[in-house]
Design a protein around this motif. Structure first.
Motif, PDB file in Angstrom:
ATOM      1  N   ALA A  80     -11.567  12.738 -32.721  1.00 34.53           N
ATOM      2  CA  ALA A  80     -10.661  12.921 -33.860  1.00 34.53           C
ATOM      3  C   ALA A  80     -10.583  14.414 -34.143  1.00 34.53           C
ATOM      4  N   PHE A  81      -9.372  14.895 -34.424  1.00 33.46           N
ATOM      5  CA  PHE A  81      -9.169  16.316 -34.669  1.00 33.46           C
ATOM      6  C   PHE A  81      -8.580  16.513 -36.056  1.00 33.46           C
ATOM      7  N   GLY A  82      -9.184  17.446 -36.795  1.00 33.14           N
ATOM      8  CA  GLY A  82      -8.681  17.675 -38.148  1.00 33.14           C
ATOM      9  C   GLY A  82      -9.394  18.827 -38.810  1.00 33.14           C
ATOM     10  N   TRP A  83      -8.907  19.184 -39.994  1.00 34.51           N
ATOM     11  CA  TRP A  83      -9.473  20.300 -40.761  1.00 34.51           C
ATOM     12  C   TRP A  83     -10.034  19.754 -42.067  1.00 34.51           C
ATOM     13  N   HIS A  84     -11.349  19.863 -42.226  1.00 39.31           N
ATOM     14  CA  HIS A  84     -12.082  19.282 -43.344  1.00 39.31           C
ATOM     15  C   HIS A  84     -11.857  20.088 -44.643  1.00 39.31           C
ATOM     16  N   PRO A  85     -11.862  19.406 -45.807  1.00 40.04           N
ATOM     17  CA  PRO A  85     -11.628  20.136 -47.066  1.00 40.04           C
ATOM     18  C   PRO A  85     -12.643  21.254 -47.325  1.00 40.04           C
ATOM     19  N   TRP A  86     -13.874  21.122 -46.841  1.00 37.79           N
ATOM     20  CA  TRP A  86     -14.867  22.178 -47.075  1.00 37.79           C
ATOM     21  C   TRP A  86     -14.451  23.502 -46.444  1.00 37.79           C
ATOM     22  N   PHE A  87     -13.537  23.443 -45.475  1.00 36.09           N
ATOM     23  CA  PHE A  87     -13.127  24.665 -44.783  1.00 36.09           C
ATOM     24  C   PHE A  87     -11.667  25.026 -45.084  1.00 36.09           C
ATOM     25  N   SER A  88     -11.082  24.316 -46.059  1.00 39.05           N
ATOM     26  CA  SER A  88      -9.656  24.497 -46.338  1.00 39.05           C
ATOM     27  C   SER A  88      -9.335  25.916 -46.805  1.00 39.05           C
ATOM     28  N   TYR A  89     -10.310  26.584 -47.469  1.00 38.01           N
ATOM     29  CA  TYR A  89     -10.057  27.947 -47.972  1.00 38.01           C
ATOM     30  C   TYR A  89      -9.801  28.933 -46.843  1.00 38.01           C
ATOM     31  N   GLN A  90     -10.223  28.579 -45.616  1.00 38.39           N
ATOM     32  CA  GLN A  90     -10.061  29.508 -44.489  1.00 38.39           C
ATOM     33  C   GLN A  90      -8.639  29.492 -43.925  1.00 38.39           C
ATOM     34  N   MET A  91      -7.783  28.675 -44.512  1.00 42.65           N
ATOM     35  CA  MET A  91      -6.420  28.529 -44.007  1.00 42.65           C
ATOM     36  C   MET A  91      -5.407  28.977 -45.054  1.00 42.65           C
ATOM     37  N   TYR A  92      -4.346  29.641 -44.598  1.00 40.40           N
ATOM     38  CA  TYR A  92      -3.238  29.880 -45.528  1.00 40.40           C
ATOM     39  C   TYR A  92      -2.017  29.082 -45.067  1.00 40.40           C
ATOM     40  N   ASP A 136     -11.710  35.585 -42.182  1.00 41.22           N
ATOM     41  CA  ASP A 136     -10.308  36.008 -42.230  1.00 41.22           C
ATOM     42  C   ASP A 136      -9.432  34.760 -42.225  1.00 41.22           C
ATOM     43  N   PRO A 137      -8.595  34.578 -43.244  1.00 40.95           N
ATOM     44  CA  PRO A 137      -7.776  33.362 -43.312  1.00 40.95           C
ATOM     45  C   PRO A 137      -6.844  33.238 -42.108  1.00 40.95           C
ATOM     46  N   GLN A 138      -6.663  32.020 -41.667  1.00 43.09           N
ATOM     47  CA  GLN A 138      -5.855  31.735 -40.480  1.00 43.09           C
ATOM     48  C   GLN A 138      -4.599  30.956 -40.873  1.00 43.09           C
ATOM     49  N   PRO A 139      -3.519  31.103 -40.072  1.00 40.33           N
ATOM     50  CA  PRO A 139      -2.286  30.355 -40.397  1.00 40.33           C
ATOM     51  C   PRO A 139      -2.457  28.873 -40.086  1.00 40.33           C
ATOM     52  N   LEU A 196     -25.105  28.840 -52.347  1.00 37.19           N
ATOM     53  CA  LEU A 196     -23.710  28.504 -52.637  1.00 37.19           C
ATOM     54  C   LEU A 196     -23.089  29.569 -53.522  1.00 37.19           C
ATOM     55  N   SER A 197     -21.845  29.904 -53.242  1.00 37.76           N
ATOM     56  CA  SER A 197     -21.094  30.824 -54.096  1.00 37.76           C
ATOM     57  C   SER A 197     -20.631  30.032 -55.323  1.00 37.76           C
ATOM     58  N   PRO A 198     -20.067  30.709 -56.331  1.00 30.89           N
ATOM     59  CA  PRO A 198     -19.561  29.932 -57.489  1.00 30.89           C
ATOM     60  C   PRO A 198     -18.246  29.225 -57.184  1.00 30.89           C
ATOM     61  N   TYR A 199     -17.670  29.448 -56.002  1.00 28.91           N
ATOM     62  CA  TYR A 199     -16.291  29.028 -55.759  1.00 28.91           C
ATOM     63  C   TYR A 199     -16.139  27.639 -55.155  1.00 28.91           C
ATOM     64  N   ARG A 200     -15.163  26.927 -55.687  1.00 23.69           N
ATOM     65  CA  ARG A 200     -14.650  25.706 -55.081  1.00 23.69           C
ATOM     66  C   ARG A 200     -13.249  26.011 -54.585  1.00 23.69           C
ATOM     67  N   VAL A 201     -12.633  25.054 -53.877  1.00 25.83           N
ATOM     68  CA  VAL A 201     -11.237  25.242 -53.462  1.00 25.83           C
ATOM     69  C   VAL A 201     -10.388  24.387 -54.391  1.00 25.83           C
ATOM     70  N   ASN A 202      -9.336  25.001 -54.981  1.00 25.73           N
ATOM     71  CA  ASN A 202      -8.553  24.206 -55.929  1.00 25.73           C
ATOM     72  C   ASN A 202      -7.858  23.033 -55.231  1.00 25.73           C
ATOM     73  N   LEU A 203      -7.638  21.974 -56.008  1.00 32.17           N
ATOM     74  CA  LEU A 203      -7.139  20.728 -55.426  1.00 32.17           C
ATOM     75  C   LEU A 203      -5.723  20.890 -54.865  1.00 32.17           C
ATOM     76  N   LYS A 204      -4.959  21.799 -55.454  1.00 33.51           N
ATOM     77  CA  LYS A 204      -3.591  22.014 -54.983  1.00 33.51           C
ATOM     78  C   LYS A 204      -3.622  22.455 -53.513  1.00 33.51           C
ATOM     79  N   HIS A 205      -4.486  23.400 -53.208  1.00 28.70           N
ATOM     80  CA  HIS A 205      -4.572  23.892 -51.829  1.00 28.70           C
ATOM     81  C   HIS A 205      -5.118  22.798 -50.904  1.00 28.70           C
ATOM     82  N   GLN A 206      -6.160  22.104 -51.355  1.00 22.10           N
ATOM     83  CA  GLN A 206      -6.719  21.022 -50.539  1.00 22.10           C
ATOM     84  C   GLN A 206      -5.666  19.966 -50.223  1.00 22.10           C
TER      85      GLN A 206
END
Ligand SMILES: [Zn+2]
Length: 407
Positions: A80-92, A136-139, A196-206
């Protein structure tokens, strides 16, 4: 066999299938897969570091047909191939940057300001340094294009692991001194004890990340393995946005009687054709499994509405659902019992969610299968057969040999 034979020998020969796991996190364990008692593992990709690993394992061990009887011993993996929410911040998401170029420092800060929560609005020098130390964020469009290609090469591959998670926080970046000491047997990218940093990824981006992947699954007609933590309502709404307007017509008892036996109601209804009347692909994936499902019984009820055109599955692991109760003597918590009881037999799946293949994985699968059989009042053979049938239907859909709904 008597219905209460949960302590009897385990019928591995009937085929046990792990519907969600991560053995590519420990590549040295991959060689054990083909000698495991479990017949096949559904292996998830999650981040940049494991996509190629899952791909290479699939090249070697991927199943070549939906007919299990024809599998050779080395055919024991569904990738299965996919991008997990824990790593969603690395994508723009935007197309505004040239894909071949890394973002400038300012663009990188702007990206992280738009996806992180709390938003680092006016970052101090210190915060700026922390943000710049992040990947570095990726497309994301590039990832989607590559994943489409990968899926076309692997016709039985699923999309996963994708999802929504309100509880995780992003780990701090490695300090070079510590990174040198990290465990080199583990595939990079995992937390590995980092603070852990203080940051989460906002739900809109996820949501944007997950939705694009659900749409790819829809386009290619693939099943999806989905993660949801403290976001069960949001997961439901996200899937619903795709199927809305395509609900199934649910026949009343009277209408069914009028049509005779051919039209069964609810989830046993004949599956929908893959295309809409005007020949377009459906906008929603055909099948979705909510893995290590941690919602409550009332959220499950929403998914049992027969008008929902997506075929839903719920998968359970001892690792997540039972917080690693290991001994068989441990009694199963009552809320878990109630949850499993409320799920129709044909929607249940089992998984290990483990990061290492081998004996431990087999043992956890046996444990969760025995518990589910106990809860459902199934004889072991009956339960293993049912769960195997469910897995085949989840992965292969209508092509699954003998994989129709439980009779
Ligand atoms: Zn997982």
């Amino acid at each position: 066999m008597a219905p209460n034979d949960q302590d009897g020998p385990f019928p591995w020969h009937l085929g046990v299938f792990d519907s969600h796991c991560h053995p590519t996190d420990t590549m040295s364990s991959i060689k054990r897969i083909s000698s495991m008692k479990a017949r096949s593992l559904t292996i998830m990709a999650t981040r940049s570091q494991d996509q190629d690993l899952v791909f290479s394992v699939a090249e070697k061990h991927g199943v070549k047909s939906s007919k299990i009887e024809d599998w050779k011993r080395e055919e024991c993996v569904v990738p299965a191939f996919g991008w997990h929410p824990w790593f969603s911040y690395q994508m723009y998401m935007q197309d505004e940057h040239e894909e071949s170029k890394l973002l400038t420092e300012d663009q990188k800060i702007t990206h992280y300001q738009s996806v992180l929560q709390p938003c680092p609005k006016d970052p101090t020098k210190e915060e700026r340094r922390a943000l710049l130390s992040m990947p570095d964020p990726q497309p994301f469009n590039k990832f989607l294009r590559e994943t489409r290609k990968t899926l076309l090469r692997h016709p039985y591959a699923l999309i996963g692991e994708i999802g929504l998670d309100r509880s995780f926080r992003i780990p701090e970046s490695w300090i070079p001194e510590n990174e040198a000491q990290r465990n080199s047997t583990l595939t990079p990218g995992g937390r590995e004890g980092r603070r852990l940093s203080p940051y989460r990824v906002n739900l809109k981006h996820q949501k944007a990340i997950v939705k694009a992947q659900l749409q790819l699954a829809a386009e290619l007609g693939r099943a999806v393995s989905m993660h949801g933590v403290q976001a069960h309502g949001a997961v439901f709404e996200t899937i619903k946005e795709l199927w809305v307007g395509h609900e199934r017509k649910v026949l009343s008892k009277r209408e069914r009687r009028k049509m005779g036996d051919g039209a069964k109601g609810g989830s046993e209804e004949k599956r929908e054709p893959e295309e809409t009347k005007d020949g377009k692909k459906k906008p929603y994936p055909p099948r979705i499994c909510l893995h290590s499902y941690s919602g409550d019984a009332s959220t499950i009820k929403q998914y049992l509405n027969p008008a929902i055109p997506v075929e839903m599955f719920f998968s359970f692991s001892t690792a997540i659902n039972l917080s690693d109760l290991e001994s068989r003597d441990d009694s199963t918590p009552q809320d878990f019992v109630e949850l499993v009881k409320g799920i129709p037999d044909h929607m249940l799946l089992v998984e290990s969610d483990l990061h290492v293949a081998g004996e431990d994985m087999d043992q956890r699968l046996e444990d969760i299968v025995r518990r589910i059989c106990g809860i459902k009042g199934w004889a072991l053979e009956e339960g293993v057969k049912q769960l195997g049938k469910n897995w085949r239907r989840f992965v292969f859909g209508e092509d699954a040999e003998g994989g129709g709904p439980a009779e």
